[in-house]
Design a protein around this motif. Structure first.
Motif, PDB file in Angstrom:
ATOM      1  N   ALA A  73       0.927  -0.978   0.036  1.00 17.52           N
ATOM      2  CA  ALA A  73       0.231  -0.020  -0.109  1.00 17.52           C
ATOM      3  C   ALA A  73       0.925   1.283  -0.094  1.00 17.52           C
ATOM      4  N   ALA A  74       1.902   1.337   0.692  1.00 17.78           N
ATOM      5  CA  ALA A  74       2.830   2.151   0.874  1.00 17.78           C
ATOM      6  C   ALA A  74       3.464   2.593  -0.597  1.00 17.78           C
ATOM      7  N   VAL A  75       3.894   1.231  -1.327  1.00 23.52           N
ATOM      8  CA  VAL A  75       4.616   1.481  -2.653  1.00 23.52           C
ATOM      9  C   VAL A  75       3.538   2.109  -3.491  1.00 23.52           C
ATOM     10  N   ARG A  76       2.099   1.662  -3.424  1.00 23.90           N
ATOM     11  CA  ARG A  76       1.324   1.942  -4.305  1.00 23.90           C
ATOM     12  C   ARG A  76       0.955   3.509  -4.352  1.00 23.90           C
ATOM     13  N   GLN A  77       0.926   4.063  -2.924  1.00 28.74           N
ATOM     14  CA  GLN A  77       0.506   5.317  -2.743  1.00 28.74           C
ATOM     15  C   GLN A  77       1.700   6.381  -3.267  1.00 28.74           C
ATOM     16  N   ALA A  78       3.008   5.887  -2.870  1.00 32.78           N
ATOM     17  CA  ALA A  78       4.181   6.612  -3.448  1.00 32.78           C
ATOM     18  C   ALA A  78       4.129   6.815  -4.969  1.00 32.78           C
ATOM     19  N   PHE A  79       3.798   5.885  -5.424  1.00 29.52           N
ATOM     20  CA  PHE A  79       3.837   5.550  -6.955  1.00 29.52           C
ATOM     21  C   PHE A  79       2.467   6.345  -7.658  1.00 29.52           C
ATOM     22  N   GLU A  80       1.525   6.157  -7.077  1.00 30.32           N
ATOM     23  CA  GLU A  80       0.116   6.710  -7.710  1.00 30.32           C
ATOM     24  C   GLU A  80       0.207   8.319  -7.283  1.00 30.32           C
ATOM     25  N   SER A  81       0.651   8.721  -6.247  1.00 30.22           N
ATOM     26  CA  SER A  81       0.723  10.290  -6.024  1.00 30.22           C
ATOM     27  C   SER A  81       1.506  11.007  -6.986  1.00 30.22           C
ATOM     28  N   ARG A  82       2.481  10.488  -7.709  1.00 26.01           N
ATOM     29  CA  ARG A  82       3.536  11.355  -8.674  1.00 26.01           C
ATOM     30  C   ARG A  82       2.837  10.778  -9.997  1.00 26.01           C
ATOM     31  N   TRP A  83       2.322   9.282 -10.153  1.00 33.11           N
ATOM     32  CA  TRP A  83       2.383   8.872 -11.578  1.00 33.11           C
ATOM     33  C   TRP A  83       1.022   9.431 -12.064  1.00 33.11           C
ATOM     34  N   VAL A  84      -0.087   9.548 -11.572  1.00 33.87           N
ATOM     35  CA  VAL A  84      -1.274   9.889 -12.116  1.00 33.87           C
ATOM     36  C   VAL A  84      -1.458  11.420 -12.418  1.00 33.87           C
ATOM     37  N   PRO A  85      -0.964  12.336 -11.807  1.00 31.27           N
ATOM     38  CA  PRO A  85      -0.810  13.781 -12.099  1.00 31.27           C
ATOM     39  C   PRO A  85      -0.175  13.836 -13.347  1.00 31.27           C
ATOM     40  N   ALA A  86       1.095  12.961 -13.376  1.00 29.44           N
ATOM     41  CA  ALA A  86       1.812  13.064 -14.682  1.00 29.44           C
ATOM     42  C   ALA A  86       1.144  12.520 -15.672  1.00 29.44           C
ATOM     43  N   ASN A  87       0.326  11.308 -15.576  1.00 26.06           N
ATOM     44  CA  ASN A  87      -0.323  10.807 -16.577  1.00 26.06           C
ATOM     45  C   ASN A  87      -1.605  11.759 -17.036  1.00 26.06           C
ATOM     46  N   ARG A  88      -1.962  12.426 -16.296  1.00 22.08           N
ATOM     47  CA  ARG A  88      -3.102  13.386 -16.523  1.00 22.08           C
ATOM     48  C   ARG A  88      -2.690  14.383 -17.551  1.00 22.08           C
ATOM     49  N   TRP A  89      -1.488  14.767 -17.194  1.00 24.27           N
ATOM     50  CA  TRP A  89      -0.604  16.085 -18.023  1.00 24.27           C
ATOM     51  C   TRP A  89      -0.266  15.346 -19.389  1.00 24.27           C
ATOM     52  N   ARG A  90       0.188  14.345 -19.488  1.00 20.34           N
ATOM     53  CA  ARG A  90       0.473  13.408 -20.823  1.00 20.34           C
ATOM     54  C   ARG A  90      -0.912  13.389 -21.653  1.00 20.34           C
ATOM     55  N   THR A  91      -1.989  13.158 -21.074  1.00 27.53           N
ATOM     56  CA  THR A  91      -3.270  12.970 -21.599  1.00 27.53           C
ATOM     57  C   THR A  91      -3.505  14.453 -22.071  1.00 27.53           C
ATOM     58  N   ALA A  92      -3.603  15.305 -21.353  1.00 18.39           N
ATOM     59  CA  ALA A  92      -4.026  16.554 -21.751  1.00 18.39           C
ATOM     60  C   ALA A  92      -3.065  16.936 -22.827  1.00 18.39           C
ATOM     61  N   LEU A  93      -1.716  16.753 -22.732  1.00 21.63           N
ATOM     62  CA  LEU A  93      -0.857  17.260 -23.699  1.00 21.63           C
ATOM     63  C   LEU A  93      -1.241  16.515 -25.162  1.00 21.63           C
TER      64      LEU A  93
END
Length: 108
Positions: A73-93
């Protein structure tokens, strides 16, 4: 990653650049402006991918199988907290780039 993935991943950038070069060779115009915007959006999307998403994916892979990670859960939280916003930026771009490319069909 495989050849098909890489073709789609880099092909959009390469073919947009080629289209821009051809339009500039033919005198430019409004389509060249839209193609430049699309190319810039793709480059930014690749920058986000290279600086954020790929390193995070590599770190997640290095963490090992979920059943061997002491606190998944800690690994997932650390991953998702940065990966999801970055993926939203990639999607928007990429959406912006696609809209610009579609716009080139409407201008002469």
């Amino acid at each position: 990653m495989n050849g098909w993935f890489l073709t789609g991943f880099l092909g959009a950038l390469l073919f947009t650049g080629l289209a821009l070069a051809l339009h500039l060779a033919g005198g430019g115009g409004r389509a060249a402006v839209l193609l430049t915007a699309a190319l810039c959006a793709y480059v930014l999307a690749l920058a986000v991918t290279g600086r954020i998403n790929i390193p995070l994916n590599n770190a997640l892979e290095q963490a090992g199988p979920a059943d061997r990670v002491p606190d998944p859960a800690a690994v997932r939280q650390a991953f998702e907290s940065r990966w999801v916003p970055a993926n939203r930026w990639r999607t928007a771009l990429c959406t912006i780039a696609l809209a610009c490319l579609a716009g080139t069909l409407a201008v002469r």
